[in-house]
Design a protein around this motif. Sequence first.
Motif, PDB file in Angstrom:
ATOM      1  N   HIS A  23       0.773  -1.286  -0.017  1.00 56.66           N
ATOM      2  CA  HIS A  23       0.076  -0.105   0.019  1.00 56.66           C
ATOM      3  C   HIS A  23       0.926   1.172  -0.038  1.00 56.66           C
ATOM      4  CE1 HIS A  23      -4.026  -1.894   1.633  1.00 56.66           C
ATOM      5  NE2 HIS A  23      -3.290  -2.656   0.672  1.00 56.66           N
ATOM      6  N   ARG A  24       1.965   1.145   0.504  1.00 51.95           N
ATOM      7  CA  ARG A  24       2.914   2.440   0.715  1.00 51.95           C
ATOM      8  C   ARG A  24       3.147   3.027  -0.810  1.00 51.95           C
ATOM      9  NH1 ARG A  24       9.241   2.169   2.630  1.00 51.95           N
ATOM     10  NH2 ARG A  24       9.620   4.381   2.106  1.00 51.95           N
ATOM     11  N   HIS A  25       3.522   2.158  -1.874  1.00 51.50           N
ATOM     12  CA  HIS A  25       3.742   2.702  -3.225  1.00 51.50           C
ATOM     13  C   HIS A  25       2.471   2.319  -4.006  1.00 51.50           C
ATOM     14  CE1 HIS A  25       7.907   2.443  -1.512  1.00 51.50           C
ATOM     15  NE2 HIS A  25       8.087   1.363  -1.313  1.00 51.50           N
ATOM     16  N   PRO A  52      -1.265   3.106  -3.537  1.00 50.19           N
ATOM     17  CA  PRO A  52      -2.044   3.855  -2.536  1.00 50.19           C
ATOM     18  C   PRO A  52      -3.701   3.581  -3.271  1.00 50.19           C
ATOM     19  CG  PRO A  52      -0.918   5.676  -3.268  1.00 50.19           C
ATOM     20  CD  PRO A  52      -0.092   4.223  -3.868  1.00 50.19           C
ATOM     21  N   GLY A  54       7.684  -6.117  -4.972  1.00 52.85           N
ATOM     22  CA  GLY A  54       6.506  -4.928  -4.498  1.00 52.85           C
ATOM     23  C   GLY A  54       5.796  -4.333  -5.768  1.00 52.85           C
ATOM     24  N   SER A  68       1.988   1.575  -8.400  1.00 52.41           N
ATOM     25  CA  SER A  68       0.469   1.597  -9.171  1.00 52.41           C
ATOM     26  C   SER A  68       0.362   1.230 -10.583  1.00 52.41           C
ATOM     27  CB  SER A  68      -0.195   3.198  -9.251  1.00 52.41           C
ATOM     28  OG  SER A  68       0.014   3.394  -7.652  1.00 52.41           O
ATOM     29  N   GLN A  80      12.687  -4.761  -5.422  1.00 52.09           N
ATOM     30  CA  GLN A  80      13.343  -3.626  -4.908  1.00 52.09           C
ATOM     31  C   GLN A  80      14.876  -3.953  -4.544  1.00 52.09           C
ATOM     32  OE1 GLN A  80      11.412  -2.095  -1.599  1.00 52.09           O
ATOM     33  NE2 GLN A  80      12.838  -0.753  -0.962  1.00 52.09           N
ATOM     34  N   ARG A 110      10.520  13.421  -3.923  1.00 51.31           N
ATOM     35  CA  ARG A 110       8.933  13.229  -3.761  1.00 51.31           C
ATOM     36  C   ARG A 110       8.177  12.760  -5.003  1.00 51.31           C
ATOM     37  NH1 ARG A 110       7.664  15.232   1.072  1.00 51.31           N
ATOM     38  NH2 ARG A 110       9.229  16.407   2.079  1.00 51.31           N
ATOM     39  N   PRO A 111       7.778  11.685  -5.017  1.00 50.29           N
ATOM     40  CA  PRO A 111       7.437  10.775  -3.965  1.00 50.29           C
ATOM     41  C   PRO A 111       8.840  10.248  -3.430  1.00 50.29           C
ATOM     42  CG  PRO A 111       6.811   9.545  -6.034  1.00 50.29           C
ATOM     43  CD  PRO A 111       7.080  11.110  -6.515  1.00 50.29           C
ATOM     44  N   VAL A 148      12.602   5.019  -4.741  1.00 50.37           N
ATOM     45  CA  VAL A 148      12.818   3.585  -4.351  1.00 50.37           C
ATOM     46  C   VAL A 148      13.537   2.881  -5.538  1.00 50.37           C
ATOM     47  CG1 VAL A 148      11.319   1.271  -4.074  1.00 50.37           C
ATOM     48  CG2 VAL A 148      10.514   3.633  -3.337  1.00 50.37           C
ATOM     49  N   ARG A 172      -6.474  -3.622  -6.534  1.00 51.85           N
ATOM     50  CA  ARG A 172      -5.227  -3.849  -5.698  1.00 51.85           C
ATOM     51  C   ARG A 172      -5.163  -5.385  -5.359  1.00 51.85           C
ATOM     52  NH1 ARG A 172      -4.359   0.673  -1.767  1.00 51.85           N
ATOM     53  NH2 ARG A 172      -6.151  -0.454  -0.528  1.00 51.85           N
TER      54      ARG A 172
END
Length: 215
Positions: A2-4, A6, A111, A114, A120, A140-141, A144, A158
Amino acid sequence: MHRHFPERRAIASVDADFSDWHRGRRWFALWALWHEDVALAAQLARLHAHCAGLLRPGYARQPHVTLAVRGFCADHAQRPDDFTPQALARDVATLQALKLGAFVVETAGVGSFSMAPFVQLHDTDGGVAALHAALGGRQRPAYVPHWTLGLYGANWPRPVVARRLRRLPPMPRLRLPVTELALLRYDALELSGPLQLLGRYDLAHQQFSLETQYL
């Protein structure tokens, strides 16, 4: 995840020429880690195959980890996102001032953003973060570092994506030496097309060599 990721649904890759972005310019440049490692390529290809059905076909990008995007290759700067030989020279001077030697990275877990699933990168020695910051990469964002597995071909819910990724076979952790950086480019009319090597920056000797014609 969910972090990457949303959003409630994946964002599907679409066919478009993005003319408002490229404005007739062809080559878009970026700095990256370019590992021509057989074991890494095999593992990424294996995971890509297991994601079949979720991904848009025709993704032809070779394994790479983007450090910083640079813009459109140009002889002279006419737009803010033009990348000229003078800008390249400034980048090389920045890297030489950093005086960063060879370092090691590792593969980590799978991971998803969207728009794309990824593997990673574990920045074991902090070298990737140092290079990203020195080259003025976007924060920002949050940055990664990763290897992209492909682009989603539909607006999958999702939970569907999450279940599929949980079923992926485990990827052995690989330790990968980083001895050079790659300046790469891709054709702006082929956003999933192959990357071309423009030049290499040797971390041991702090020297850049151009491998092909700039434009």
